[in-house]
Scaffold this motif. Structure first.
Motif, PDB file in Angstrom:
ATOM      1  N   HIS A   1       5.092  -2.284 -10.208  1.00 21.34           N
ATOM      2  CA  HIS A   1       3.853  -1.822 -10.896  1.00 21.34           C
ATOM      3  C   HIS A   1       4.173  -1.140 -12.168  1.00 21.34           C
TER       4      HIS A   1
ATOM      5  N   LEU B   1      -1.655  11.977   2.190  1.00 22.80           N
ATOM      6  CA  LEU B   1      -2.594  11.267   2.429  1.00 22.80           C
ATOM      7  C   LEU B   1      -2.238   9.720   3.024  1.00 22.80           C
ATOM      8  N   LEU B   2      -3.347   9.011   3.586  1.00 26.80           N
ATOM      9  CA  LEU B   2      -3.049   7.721   3.846  1.00 26.80           C
ATOM     10  C   LEU B   2      -3.812   6.814   2.537  1.00 26.80           C
ATOM     11  N   ILE B   3      -2.781   6.284   1.553  1.00 28.81           N
ATOM     12  CA  ILE B   3      -3.278   5.692   0.560  1.00 28.81           C
ATOM     13  C   ILE B   3      -3.286   4.181   0.559  1.00 28.81           C
ATOM     14  N   TYR B   4      -4.526   3.643   0.418  1.00 25.48           N
ATOM     15  CA  TYR B   4      -4.704   2.360   0.440  1.00 25.48           C
ATOM     16  C   TYR B   4      -4.343   1.374  -0.626  1.00 25.48           C
ATOM     17  N   ASN B   5      -3.797   0.131  -0.685  1.00 22.22           N
ATOM     18  CA  ASN B   5      -3.546  -0.919  -1.613  1.00 22.22           C
ATOM     19  C   ASN B   5      -4.077  -2.021  -1.064  1.00 22.22           C
TER      20      ASN B   5
ATOM     21  N   GLU C   1       0.535  -6.849  -5.508  1.00 24.47           N
ATOM     22  CA  GLU C   1      -0.001  -5.612  -5.106  1.00 24.47           C
ATOM     23  C   GLU C   1      -1.143  -5.568  -5.994  1.00 24.47           C
ATOM     24  N   THR C   2      -2.517  -5.111  -5.624  1.00 21.56           N
ATOM     25  CA  THR C   2      -3.853  -5.145  -6.434  1.00 21.56           C
ATOM     26  C   THR C   2      -3.591  -6.575  -7.258  1.00 21.56           C
ATOM     27  N   PHE C   3      -3.351  -7.674  -6.631  1.00 26.87           N
ATOM     28  CA  PHE C   3      -3.160  -8.974  -7.114  1.00 26.87           C
ATOM     29  C   PHE C   3      -2.138  -9.251  -8.128  1.00 26.87           C
ATOM     30  N   PHE C   4      -2.095  -8.429  -9.187  1.00 30.95           N
ATOM     31  CA  PHE C   4      -1.607  -8.680 -10.470  1.00 30.95           C
ATOM     32  C   PHE C   4      -0.260  -7.667 -10.681  1.00 30.95           C
ATOM     33  N   HIS C   5      -0.011  -6.972  -9.639  1.00 28.66           N
ATOM     34  CA  HIS C   5       1.375  -6.079 -10.069  1.00 28.66           C
ATOM     35  C   HIS C   5       2.501  -7.015  -9.270  1.00 28.66           C
TER      36      HIS C   5
ATOM     37  N   LEU D   1       1.626   9.577   1.760  1.00 30.52           N
ATOM     38  CA  LEU D   1       1.645   9.813   0.325  1.00 30.52           C
ATOM     39  C   LEU D   1       0.887  10.924  -0.001  1.00 30.52           C
TER      40      LEU D   1
END
Lengths: 381, 200
Positions: B82, B182-186, B48-52, B179
Motif C-alpha cells: 500500500h 483494535l481489530l482493523i478490517y480490510n 487489498e482494498t482491490f487496488f493495493h 492493531l
C-alpha cells in the motif's frame, strides 16, 4: 424474491469464444500492469516521507510544499483518531504549501499509524513526547529554521500541551489554534451553555424547517439533563462526551452550513481516496470511533484530560481561529483560552472569530483561512 | 480475554481440516493403491482494498465433499503493498467450499486465519532517550482472520486449454488484531489461476 437455483446453471453456463478470451486476457494484463505502476507512483509537492517510531507505534510523516525558506508548519490533526492526510486535499493547505512546507503527521492510534502500543502509552504525555519526536526527526532530515504548530480541534489541545511542556523546541516560533479543544470538561460546559442559550431561539424561529428543529430540541433536552460529563470510569465519561458530540453532529450544530461541509468532505472521502490514496480509510474510521476505548483509562489520565492545559505557560506568539457557529468548540471557549494566555502580551496573541464558519473554517472560509494563516506565519519569519 | 478465547477456539477449528487432510491422503492411498486427490496450486493478483497490489500463492487439497460440493483446505502466502502506507506479508490457513456447476463455472465461500506482518513503507526514525536515530524496521505482526466469496471457471472444459486449470475471482475481508489494540478490517479482491497437480 427467492433464488432460482435452477437458473444458476444458465447464468454460469456461458462460454467464450477465442477472440473474447484473448480480449479479456489482454485487459486483465493491462489492468494489473497499471496497478503495479500506480503502486510506485510519486506524490505531488512531496518533500520527504518517513516514519517516526516511538513507544510501540510507527507513525507516518509526510512533508509537502516549499521547504526552500526553512519554514515548516506542523499540522496536529483532530480526533483523537483522525488523519493528517485529509488536509493534504484541502485548498488552503495546498496554498500554504506554495509558500511553506507542511508536515502531515498521523498521531499514534490514528490514520495510518500502526504498531503494538500498550494501553498505558495511549496517553496525553505520550502524544506530547511523540510531537517532540516528530519535530526532532524533521530537523534531522531537513533544513529547518522555523516551525509553526497548527492544531485543529483535538490537535489544538495537543498543541497547548506540547507548548506547556518541557519539550518545546527553540525553533517553534508560533502556534495556531483552530477550533481547538481545551479541557474536556470546560469544552463540554461551554458547548452546553451555547446549546441551552441558542437553541430556544432557533426552535422558535418560524423560518427554520421542523426537521432541523427536531435535532435542536433533542440537543437541548440532552444537554439540559447533563450539567457536566458525570462520574464513573474513563469509558463512562468520555463515552458521554462522544455521545454529546454525536448529538451535535446529527443536529448540524458543528458547522455554519452543514450541507456544504458534508459535500466538501464527500469530495475528500471519495472513491479516489478510498481506493487509490495512501489513506486506509477503514482503519482511520475505526481509530476515530474507538479512541476512548483504547486510551489509557487510569484515574490520573481521566483527570488530566478533563482539566484545562496550562495556558499560562504558553510563550510563543499565538493565533486563535474559531468558527462563530461551532457548537462543539464555541467562540466563547476560544475567548476564554485567549484570556488565559497570560504570559503573552496583546501583540503576541490574537483571536479571529469567523462569522461564516463552524468547526471547519478551513472548509467553510478557505480563502480567509489561508490569508490569516499565511500572514501569521509570514510575520514570524 | 474474550478475544483471546475466541482466537484459540478459531485456531483449533481451522486446523482440524489439515489433520483431516493428512488422514484423508493416507486413507486414499491405502484404498486406491497409491493414488490420491491432486493438489491445487493457486497464483493470483491480490489487491487489498482491490487496488493495493500484491501476489498470493496457495496450495490446497480437497478434504471432503463430492465433485459438485467440494471442501478444500489450503495454506497460502501473500505479499501486498500500500503506497506510503505499508508492506505486508501473510501466511494463512483456509477452508473453502466450492459449488461446481456442470457448465464449468463454480461458486466459492471460504474462511481463513493466519498471521500478517506489516512493515513501514519508508525510512524509519526511532525516538530513544531524547534523540532520534535511523533504524531498521522489523515491523509488527498481527493475527489475521478472514472470509471470502468468489466464482470462477474450469478451463479444462475448453479444448484449447486442455489442462486442469481454473480461473477465479475472490473478494472478501480480513482483520488485523491487535492493531493499536483494535481489530482493523480490510477488504480485498483476487484474480488468479489454479492448477491441479497430482504427484503420483
Amino acid at each position: 424474491m427467492p433464488i432460482r437455483f435452477d437458473k444458476l446453471h444458465a447464468v454460469f453456463g456461458a462460454t467464450f469464444n477465442n477472440r473474447t478470451r484473448k480480449t479479456i486476457l489482454i485487459s486483465v494484463v493491462q489492468f494489473l500492469f497499471a496497478l503495479f505502476l500506480l503502486a510506485g507512483c510519486s506524490v505531488d509537492r512531496q518533500v520527504d516521507f518517513f516514519y517516526v517510531k516511538n513507544a510501540g507505534e510507527v507513525m507516518p510523516v509526510d512533508v509537502r510544499g516549499n521547504a526552500s525558506n526553512g519554514t515548516f508548519i506542523l499540522l496536529l490533526h483532530g480526533g483523537p483518531g483522525d488523519t493528517a492526510q485529509y488536509y493534504t486535499m484541502m485548498k488552503p493547505f495546498q496554498q500554504l504549501e506554495e509558500n511553506y512546507a507542511v508536515i502531515y503527521w498521523d498521531q499514534r492510534a490514528a490514520g495510518n499509524s500502526y504498531g503494538h502500543p500498550s494501553k498505558s502509552s495511549i496517553s496525553m504525555d505520550q502524544f506530547v513526547e511523540d510531537t517532540h519526536a516528530v519535530i526532532l526527526a524533521v530537523k534531522k532530515r531537513l533544513n529547518v529554521k522555523t516551525i509553526v504548530l497548527l492544531g485543529v480541534s483535538w490537535g489544538g489541545r495537543l498543541g497547548y500541551e506540547y507548548l506547556a511542556s518541557s519539550y518545546v523546541d527553540p525553533l517553534v516560533k508560533g502556534w495556531i489554534d483552530v477550533d481547538g479543544l481545551s479541557g474536556y470538561l470546560s469544552t463540554y460546559q461551554a458547548s452546553r451553555d451555547w446549546v441551552i442559550t441558542t437553541m430556544p431561539n432557533r426552535i422558535n424561529d418560524p423560518s427554520i424547517a421542523q426537521s432541523k428543529k427536531d435535532g435542536y430540541q433533542n440537543a437541548l433536552n440532552w444537554h439540559q439533563d447533563r450539567p457536566d460529563l458525570g462520574s464513573g470510569g474513563f469509558l463512562d465519561i468520555f463515552g458521554r462526551f462522544m455521545e454529546h458530540a454525536r448529538i451535535l453532529r446529527v443536529a448540524g450544530l458543528y458547522d455554519y452550513d452543514p450541507d456544504f461541509v458534508t459535500a466538501e468532505l464527500g469530495k475528500i472521502l471519495g472513491w479516489k481516496t478510498i481506493f487509490f490514496s495512501s489513506i486506509d480509510t477503514l482503519q482511520q474510521l475505526l481509530h476515530a470511533t474507538n479512541w476512548h476505548k483504547i486510551w489509557n483509562d487510569s484515574e490520573s489520565e481521566v483527570a488530566r484530560l478533563l482539566a484545562d492545559p496550562a495556558f499560562a505557560n504558553i510563550s510563543v506568539p499565538t493565533l486563535i481561529i474559531n468558527g462563530e457557529h461551532d457548537g462543539a468548540i464555541t467562540a466563547a471557549l476560544a475567548q476564554t483560552k485567549y484570556n488565559a494566555l497570560t504570559s503573552l502580551t496583546a501583540t503576541q496573541k490574537s483571536i479571529l472569530i469567523y462569522d461564516k464558519s463552524g468547526h471547519d473554517p478551513m472548509i467553510e472560509e478557505p480563502d480567509r483561512f489561508f490569508t490569516d494563516v499565511n500572514g501569521f506565519v509570514a510575520a514570524l519569519q | 480475554m474474550g478475544n483471546k478465547i475466541c482466537i484459540n477456539i478459531l485456531a483449533c477449528i481451522m486446523f482440524v481440516p489439515f489433520l483431516a487432510n493428512i488422514a484423508h491422503a493416507d486413507s486414499s492411498e491405502n484404498a486406491n493403491g497409491g493414488t490420491s486427490k491432486p493438489y491445487l496450486f493457486e497464483l493470483s493478483y491480490y489487491g487489498e482494498t482491490f487496488f493495493h497490489p500484491g501476489l498470493r500463492f496457495s496450495v490446497g487439497r480437497q478434504v471432503f465433499g463430492s465433485a459438485r460440493h467440494a471442501f478444500v483446505a489450503s495454506l497460502a502466502t501473500a505479499y501486498y503493498f500500500h503506497f506510503q502506507n505499508s508492506h505486508n506479508y501473510f501466511i494463512d490457513a483456509g477452508l473453502d467450499y466450492y459449488w461446481n456447476f456442470d457448465s464449468g463455472m463454480f461458486l466459492n465461500l471460504g474462511i481463513s486465519q493466519g498471521y500478517i506482518h506489516t512493515f513501514a513503507a519508508g525510512d524509519v526514525l526511532e525516538y530513544r532517550s531524547g534523540a532520534v536515530y535511523e533504524t531498521f524496521d522489523f515491523g509488527y505482526g498481527y493475527y489475521k482472520p478472514g472470509a471470502n466469496f468468489g466464482f470462477g471457471y474450469d478451463l479444462s472444459r475448453l479444448e484449447s486449454v486442455g489442462k486442469p486449470m481454473r480461473v477465479y475471482f475472490k473478494a472478501g475481508a480480513f482483520g488485523q488484531y491487535p492493531l493499536n489494540q483494535l481489530l482493523i478490517y480490510n477488504i480485498f479482491a483476487e484474480v488468479g489461476v489454479s492448477y491441479a497437480y497430482s504427484f503420483r
